[in-house]
Design an enzyme around this catalytic site. Structure first.
Site, short mmCIF file in Angstrom:
data_model
loop_
_atom_site.label_atom_id
_atom_site.label_comp_id
_atom_site.label_asym_id
_atom_site.label_seq_id
_atom_site.Cartn_x
_atom_site.Cartn_y
_atom_site.Cartn_z
N SER A 80 78.09 -13.88 95.11
CA SER A 80 79.32 -13.28 94.21
C SER A 80 79.65 -12.09 94.34
CB SER A 80 79.03 -14.04 92.96
OG SER A 80 80.11 -14.19 91.95
N GLU A 81 80.72 -11.55 94.56
CA GLU A 81 81.29 -10.48 94.83
C GLU A 81 81.09 -9.34 93.87
OE1 GLU A 81 83.22 -12.96 94.98
OE2 GLU A 81 85.22 -12.33 94.25
N ASN A 82 80.73 -9.76 92.60
CA ASN A 82 80.28 -9.02 91.57
C ASN A 82 78.93 -8.55 91.48
OD1 ASN A 82 79.83 -11.50 90.83
ND2 ASN A 82 79.25 -10.72 88.58
N SER B 245 78.18 -4.81 97.42
CA SER B 245 78.51 -6.22 97.48
C SER B 245 79.78 -6.33 98.58
CB SER B 245 78.99 -6.63 96.09
OG SER B 245 79.34 -8.01 96.19
#
Lengths: 232, 219, 232, 219
Positions: free
Chosen positions: D46-48, D88
């Site tokens: 997840s890009e967070n 990320s």
């Protein structure tokens, strides 16, 4: 989870060929991939282009690859302390490209992170800037530097797990963590290989996604280049 | 009397200020750490990836994973941290390091520095020097005023390949403290008992000499 | 060691002025500097330009600054889930600059690391690229993006020490660690402030050199924006 | 019979391969995680800032410091790691993520995608979508074939502001699997019992239809 473990150093190096470009982690003799270097030194492979901060010493570290005449082009930053390297450089047996150390680190990191190029002030006004674009930002001059392109990154970490997650120790982190994922294949040797779940996900320096193969190295020498003690 | 290396280091130590993050080059600069004025809060960075360096280890405490940029074994103090080379030079490039002290072969009156290459001689590479001189807020050069042949190392224009341009702010030599100003070198202090005339003779570049040139205070 | 501790949130914010550019760490409500935001919301200061991934919710996080009409320009990436923000945007009370999230992160990191500009593929061929230089590297198109320039970075970390060293927890790391040192002043609130030596130097996410002031925050709410549970 | 959202997710799950790092967007893409074929080694990013996401937590196990890019509470599996937003998106930009599945408002036959902005309507921002479509090796769009008014979302040219150009490789809709080729859309599979004619009608862009169009296999 995606398993990255390979049984030994030979399988870790599968696919490596003469003439390839290699990145090698380590600074001096600190944090060098000892097992990987020794195996390449003993192999019939040659004509490598190597990207590494330094060149090791005559009989250890990257020096082993010079001793066995494996290197055609050396891209580095500080190349002292190795007589055989000097001999090969002075006799033009090898090509040497010198790069400011911070630029070298950032060119690796750029490759790792998908940044094709960036501007840096290092080297502006010097021969390092020759042939490179110069541009001003907020009235300071910078030069354009591009990401490296390499085939293999050879990395040494302290601890790793089967998922390829890495933890480095002390100043042995140096170029190792910025070279992971900066080449087409990232191969890592660790002092201790652990099952997944043993490393705290908060404390991982390099996530396994940047690693292709991992194995536990053997017989680490971890030589000290310049033992300096406190004079009491 | 001209200073020795320890004297140069002592004088540079007076430049240290509270709260400074400092990067010391190899050679004379390393000695500066021995003369930190008491009571100052300082941290020493080494560009291979450590902040908060302490003294060298005692025998038996050395650790192959703990070295400085000169490849010497080190220790760390409470509050230290380790980081990768990209972050380390990010600290330098991002001007988070307050003071960088380097050696040099030549400095010229425009603030250019040459300290990595002598054409025709063995080249060891620039290491982190080009990043440091292009970035640090304050750059002080520690060097002898003249080379072994007696040639001035303070030039009107560097003749050796450059490490950086318009970057050196101050030079501390065995003879003097010299600032780089828009007009050229400015003689700020002389070493104890060194005559202004000797400094003028030993300086090739344009040297501005004020009426009063105080002696350095070292202790 | 250089001590970065300040006694409280007011002293942490000393020097902040109306009209300044602020970076705020956090993603949604995760890892937001709660104490710093609340203090600014209650202050007479206003007209800030804020750089942050999101805009919080109506009554929490960055949303508090919109509720108190503190923001003139919002530079962010995803700005949903906040009705008051939407109202101000639609009525042109605020200017909004939308940036791809990875570009936003890298523009912060560039500021932190002294890189004035870099190339990224994100946004090429879209309105994000308008007015920006386009360049090909290895036959792929990239756009030039510059580092942010900000006055204050407002950061939340999990643990910190008196030297300003920081450790983040879970996904609360997000933009916090890349904003440290990316502004003229970096102010950090932590859940737990420890004496130097308590944190392992190998495990520090952000070295204290990137931090100007640190204090232990109080009364953390740590709200969950979107509680989602496993359906058994 | 046209697929529902779960059906689209099921079909996309067939694209998963051993060793894939996968980023799933919000909406239909998220559902793909429910249909991972057994025996595959996969990790969800997840890009967070998390790799190795597991299922949602059970009540009482939720943690405000553990969320995904949709701000939902999550758990992690053994081998997970947390990292900052720069790292990320570095994973994404550096093509370390093997597959990105996104929703879209429009896709066109050149592989352009529009999924973030409708002029005149409330704009919520592109989030990480522009980084994802500019970078991931494989980009699959999950969407309904037509919008609520019956307009085709597979266009000759996107009319909405773009998220990225020449990036989408494959679209899976309620009606069909369509590849983007140099010649235009290529009808690869049809949903069970959906006629080719219906897909042609629902597709605005140039659609290449081979002689045989197999039905999707979902289970």
């Amino acid at each position: 989870m995606i398993t990255k473990t390979v049984p030994n150093v030979s399988s870790a190096l599968e696919g490596i060929q003469s003439g390839m470009t290699l990145m090698l982690g380590g600074f001096g003799l600190c944090g060098i991939p000892e097992n990987l270097i020794k195996t390449i030194a003993k192999s019939p492979l040659k004509d490598f282009t190597c990207i590494s901060a330094n060149v090791g010493v005559d009989d250890f570290g990257l020096g082993l690859l010079f001793q066995h005449k494996k290197i055609k082009t050396m891209i580095g930053s500080y190349v002292g302390e190795n007589a055989e390297f000097e001999r090969q450089m002075l006799s033009n047996e090898i090509e040497v490209v010198l790069t400011p150390m911070g630029t070298l680190a950032e060119k690796c990191r750029a490759a790792q992170m998908g940044i094709p190029a960036f501007y840096t002030p290092a080297g502006y006004g010097t021969e390092v800037a020759e042939g490179k674009e110069v541009r001003s930002f907020h009235s300071k001059k910078y030069i354009l530097e591009e990401a490296y392109q390499a085939d293999f990154a050879l990395i040494k970490a302290w601890k790793g797990d089967h998922a390829g997650n890495l933890i480095f120790r002390g100043t042995a982190k140096n170029f190792n963590s910025v070279m992971c994922g900066a080449a087409k294949n990232t191969v890592v040797e660790v002092e201790e290989l652990l099952p997944p779940g043993e490393l705290d996900p908060n404390q991982i320096h390099t996530p396994g996604i940047f690693v292709d193969r991992i194995f536990e190295g053997t017989s680490y020498e971890k030589r000290i280049e310049n033992l300096t003690l406190k004079t009491l | 009397m001209a200073l020795d290396k320890e004297g140069i280091a002592k004088r540079i130590a007076k430049e240290l200020k509270n709260g400074y993050y400092v990067n010391l080059g190899i050679g004379i600069p390393t000695l500066v750490a021995n003369y930190v004025p008491e009571g100052l809060q300082l941290e020493f960075q080494s560009e291979n990836g450590v902040l908060g360096m302490g003294p060298f280890p005692i025998a038996g405490q050395e650790d192959a994973d703990l070295i400085n940029a000169g490849k010497q074994t080190i220790t760390t103090l409470a509050g230290a941290s380790f980081f990768d080379s990209s972050t380390s030079f990010g600290m330098i490039r991002g001007r988070h390091i307050d003071l960088s002290v380097l050696g040099a072969m030549q400095v010229d009156q425009s603030g250019a520095i040459a300290n990595w290459k002598i054409p025709g001689k063995l080249v060891k590479g620039m290491g982190g020097a080009m990043d440091l001189v292009a970035s640090a807020e304050n750059i002080i050069v520690a060097m002898m005023h003249t080379d072994r042949k007696g040639n001035s190392k303070l030039k009107s224009k560097c003749s050796l390949p450059l490490t950086g341009v318009a970057c050196v702010k101050r030079v501390v030599t065995n003879l003097a403290v010299i600032d780089i100003t828009y007009e050229g070198f400015y003689l700020k202090e002389r070493a104890p008992q060194v005559e202004v005339e000797e400094i003028i003779q030993a300086t090739e570049g344009l040297l501005i000499v004020p009426n009063q040139v105080p002696e350095m205070i070292l202790d």
